[in-house]
Design an enzyme around this catalytic site. Sequence first.
Site, mmCIF file in Angstrom:
data_model
loop_
_atom_site.group_PDB
_atom_site.id
_atom_site.type_symbol
_atom_site.label_atom_id
_atom_site.label_comp_id
_atom_site.label_asym_id
_atom_site.label_seq_id
_atom_site.Cartn_x
_atom_site.Cartn_y
_atom_site.Cartn_z
ATOM 1 C CB SER A 151 46.264 43.863 49.605
ATOM 2 O OG SER A 151 45.633 43.485 48.488
ATOM 3 C CE1 TYR A 164 46.964 38.175 50.094
ATOM 4 C CE2 TYR A 164 44.963 39.340 48.564
ATOM 5 C CZ TYR A 164 46.815 39.279 48.995
ATOM 6 O OH TYR A 164 48.059 40.113 49.420
HETATM 7 C C1 BGC Z 1 47.968 40.336 45.444
HETATM 8 C C2 BGC Z 1 47.812 40.247 44.098
HETATM 9 C C3 BGC Z 1 47.091 40.903 43.391
HETATM 10 C C4 BGC Z 1 47.515 42.722 43.711
HETATM 11 C C5 BGC Z 1 46.399 43.365 43.054
HETATM 12 C C6 BGC Z 1 48.125 42.106 46.220
HETATM 13 O O1 BGC Z 1 47.353 41.561 47.082
HETATM 14 O O2 BGC Z 1 48.651 39.543 46.989
HETATM 15 O O3 BGC Z 1 48.392 39.047 43.908
HETATM 16 O O4 BGC Z 1 48.007 41.061 42.815
HETATM 17 O O5 BGC Z 1 46.787 42.918 45.445
HETATM 18 O O6 BGC Z 1 44.900 42.920 43.150
#
Ligand code: BGC
Length: 266
Positions: A151, A164
Amino acid sequence: MKRLQDRVTLVTGSSSGIGAAVAESMAAEGAKVVVNYARSSKGAEAVVEKIKAFGGDAIAVQADVSQEDQVKNMFQKVIDTYGTIDVLVNNAGLQKDANLVDMTLEQWNKVIDVNLTGQFLCAREAAKEFIRRGVTPEKSCAAGVIICMSSVHEVIPWAGHCNYAASKGGVMLFMQSIAQELAAYKIRINSIAPGAIKTPINKEAWETPEAEAELLKLIPYNRVGVPEDIGKAAVWLASDEAEYVHGTTIFVDGGMTLYPGFATGG
Ligand code: BGC
């Protein structure tokens, strides 16, 4: 010959969202795709049907990637069905958002277990098979490919989502460490770091025009991503076109990592 002809490809968490698009894109390039799901057999079967409808080959296999026995059983099923595995896309992931002071240990553990430990458990099983089998020159010059779905939050801190962000920061060094370790076996390992992609995980951030306008302030390219954007990147990374790409993260984020606040400030 298609770019992923006959390559057995397991995509974890592919009953919806980014995983489903990656599964479909891989199948369209000739891969035999294993659509993994933890709970949504309906979603996974729909992806399998879609792939079969265009003449592709796919099966659905249940496993919670955070559970060692379920992961082992899933790999056994893949090998029993297709004989081996060539590509792993470590995609399964989730969010359990809370501010630090309100976050429960359960919310912390669940996110780390699925997003980080799940990638470890699946990569370990895939790597064992890649090392055992080695290169199959008719299919690819790699002995195997692992793509870790990371991410933008492997580098962008994210208030209210520390579990996260920690899991994705962990994915970055996990990926780089195993890439260093397994390169000599001709196993290629990279990450894709999606930005904001329209999927169920972040629906709140784009479902109303007001929310979408706010979100676009963070995206210089001025468009929210779609799952197919990630599918295309995954196909390329898995293919021999990316033979010399190893141990890196490809950001597919419309420029979200460019500190858009600095476009006018600073
Ligand atoms: C998340 C999303 C978020 C995006 C940008 C992703 O890894 O799961 O919820 O919109 O990152 O912030």
